[in-house]
Design a protein around this motif. Sequence first.
Motif, short mmCIF file in Angstrom:
data_model
loop_
_atom_site.label_atom_id
_atom_site.label_comp_id
_atom_site.label_asym_id
_atom_site.label_seq_id
_atom_site.Cartn_x
_atom_site.Cartn_y
_atom_site.Cartn_z
N UNK A 122 0.81 -1.21 0.00
CA UNK A 122 0.00 0.00 0.00
C UNK A 122 0.84 1.26 0.00
N UNK A 123 2.15 1.13 0.18
CA UNK A 123 3.05 2.27 0.09
C UNK A 123 3.40 2.64 -1.33
N UNK A 124 2.60 2.18 -2.32
CA UNK A 124 2.85 2.43 -3.75
C UNK A 124 4.20 1.87 -4.17
N UNK A 125 4.49 0.66 -3.71
CA UNK A 125 5.78 0.04 -4.00
C UNK A 125 5.60 -1.35 -4.61
N UNK A 126 6.54 -1.69 -5.48
CA UNK A 126 6.72 -3.05 -5.97
C UNK A 126 8.17 -3.43 -5.70
N UNK A 127 8.37 -4.51 -4.95
CA UNK A 127 9.71 -5.02 -4.68
C UNK A 127 9.99 -6.22 -5.59
N UNK A 128 11.25 -6.30 -6.05
CA UNK A 128 11.65 -7.43 -6.89
C UNK A 128 13.15 -7.66 -6.77
N UNK A 129 13.55 -8.92 -6.70
CA UNK A 129 14.95 -9.27 -6.87
C UNK A 129 15.29 -9.29 -8.34
N UNK A 130 16.47 -8.77 -8.72
CA UNK A 130 16.78 -8.59 -10.14
C UNK A 130 17.96 -9.43 -10.58
N UNK A 131 18.02 -9.69 -11.88
CA UNK A 131 19.12 -10.43 -12.47
C UNK A 131 20.42 -9.63 -12.39
N UNK A 132 20.31 -8.35 -12.05
CA UNK A 132 21.49 -7.52 -11.82
C UNK A 132 22.08 -7.72 -10.42
N UNK A 133 21.57 -8.72 -9.72
CA UNK A 133 22.02 -9.09 -8.37
C UNK A 133 21.76 -7.96 -7.38
N UNK A 134 20.56 -7.39 -7.48
CA UNK A 134 20.09 -6.38 -6.53
C UNK A 134 18.71 -6.77 -6.02
N UNK A 135 18.33 -6.15 -4.92
CA UNK A 135 16.95 -6.17 -4.46
C UNK A 135 16.46 -4.74 -4.61
N UNK A 136 15.36 -4.56 -5.35
CA UNK A 136 14.97 -3.22 -5.79
C UNK A 136 13.51 -2.92 -5.46
N UNK A 137 13.20 -1.62 -5.39
CA UNK A 137 11.83 -1.14 -5.18
C UNK A 137 11.48 -0.14 -6.26
#
Length: 710
Positions: free
Chosen positions: A515-530
């Motif tokens: 609900x904080x207007x966020x999507x989290x995803x682990x990426x193939x760039x070896x990061x965890x991103x929002x």
Amino acid sequence: MRAKRLGLAAVLAFVMAPITAASQSGPDAAQVTSQRMAAPDAAANQANWMSYGRSYDEQRFSPLAQINDRTVSRLGLAWYADLDTYHGIESTPLVVDGVLYNVSAFNIVTAYDGRTGKPLWTYDPKVDRQWSRLACCGAGTRGIAAWDGKIYIATLDGRLIAVDARTGQPVWSVKTFENDHAYSITGAPRVFDGKVVIGNSGADYGVRGFVAAWDAQTGKKLWKFYTVPGNPANGPDGEASDSAMKIAMPSWHGEWWKYGGGGTAWDSLVYDPKLNLVYIGTGNGSPLSWHFRSADKGDNLFLCSIVAVNADTGKYVWHYQMVPEDDWDFTCTQPMMLADLRIKGQTRQVIMQAPKNGFFYVLDRKTGKLISARSYVPQMWASHVDMKTGRPVFYPDVHLTTSPKRMTPSLLAAHSWTPMSFNPKTGLVYFAAMEQSIIYARQRDEDFKFVPFRINAGYDYVGVTPEWAAQRKKLQAEADAMEKGYLLAWNPVTQSEAWRVPYPTPGSGGTLATAGNLVFQGTIEKTFAAYAADTGKKLWAMPVDNVPVSGAVTYSIDGEQYVAVNAGWTGSIVAALNRIPGGFRVSPARLLVFKLDARGVSLPPMPPPTALARPPMLRASEDQVREGAKYFNETCSRCHGEQAHGGVKDLRWMTPQTHAQFLDIVLGGVRAQQGMASFKDLLTKEQAERIHDYLIARANEDWAEDAVKR
């Protein structure tokens, strides 16, 4: 530091200490009930993540908003736990009333204090390491379940185990299948209304798929639903699926039952408490080739379908088949979710799925009637889905022949098992999309031989002439060149793309929406991103030296919000990773937990890279190499990649020591503890030698180009 590294030694030290786990996790640990699951957003429940998809609708949306699009830039690492493995970690943690429950490779479960990361207990079900090869795609699992003070573990080797959530001690254990067939379990169990429901894997190896429900208190079997018919000569099974098999049987031909038939429900299961239905996503056929499975005839129900059954009895209610005549390993076990959508001025109760085949489906979840379907990636197998019949309209000559052809999506999927999420505020579904091709051809009739516990695709990976091999190589180059991967935001009402975030290659992970207007995803760039849920703008990312492919969760303790994710690369077969200078390297797998303004915790550095060893001289004949290619693709390719590209470990780049040990590894099992169990029951010494010849040949073909890049 406010948190520290928690490795195996720390876990063992704590388990051996005299302090009891009960004093750490409290007398009411994991008290998940029907009442709590019916109100996941109530004040007493919204801080938790009590089920695989958080709530029964499996939307993976949290109402927590302390971490939001304005504050997420302050996110830091609060604590982490080493999982002491390089195996892929696909699991979604659970968090119930301040305790985080996590499962690693080979179904090892640990309970942690969700605030500090202190381990409370660890339970190891002692899965034999041979199951890393008997399962299609490694030793991973996608999750566990919690109910009424118990944690439920569906093990790779087919046991369903209930452990006490306070202590980690086993309460009961049942076998869900016998080990005389190549079944395994990689999906997460679901619990509802006192029932534990789980499917299984193994269609690639030759099994008959089924889903079963078990009493959550006792482990007693309640019902069983087969997803494909058995031998007609044997009559009814005496199971809940008998009425459904009368519908399915006429759509099969030949002697499919000798090969299992397939249809395993290896991932997605969803429960609708209002309609009292369980929705089952079913998989591919066995063999994969329609020609060998069903003599080029029939739809083969219920392969690649959603099947709705009564939650109390397991009886058939409805089905919708995405891919009749499946010839391409287009499983439909990818995540499903429920939602109420406003479509054409009317609120519809829907079930949504973006399976392997590249179409996004919206169905009426009460009746199974198709509401809409639209391609979310370019694809080459069907021009559209006919809204009158609900059937895909195949392109001409789409079925496999003995000549090679390029197909997209590939069996690696337009969207695989990685979880997707839905934000009811934006109306968008978020998932990892891929554009990949594969080169298909089926074997000649005289070349097909069914071998239990081996991949029985019926596909020809080698070809019968040099011209065939040359054509395949040309098509493979085209496939490698077109690879793409991106985070896709999809509007299920309009069936259109809202935005995308491109990545260098496919292979990124599951998503979490808040609900904080966020999507989290682990990426193939070896990061965890929002990312901003409404626009896709990147708001925060942290390098984590690995790819968090699993589904992230968020929870709150004493008013402080956390985000947790498992980071452990599964070795997805991505050709472009081999073009990365220095190679695609990752750290050991870890559970990572973040919160706002966390300071003082950092990950250890990556191990140093190793040089790319020059491969041995190829001394085998062309016929021996071709024979080795056949055995490799039947036995090894699901973990180590088509054409030996990538995978869990790229075997083209074995060290001299590994080459010297090759037969001891493959047949002797000297690396069983690392997940490479012995194949001596499937391969002769000569066959293993031919596989080695093939890998040496592949290494010599590619070494010069790859060595320059490193």
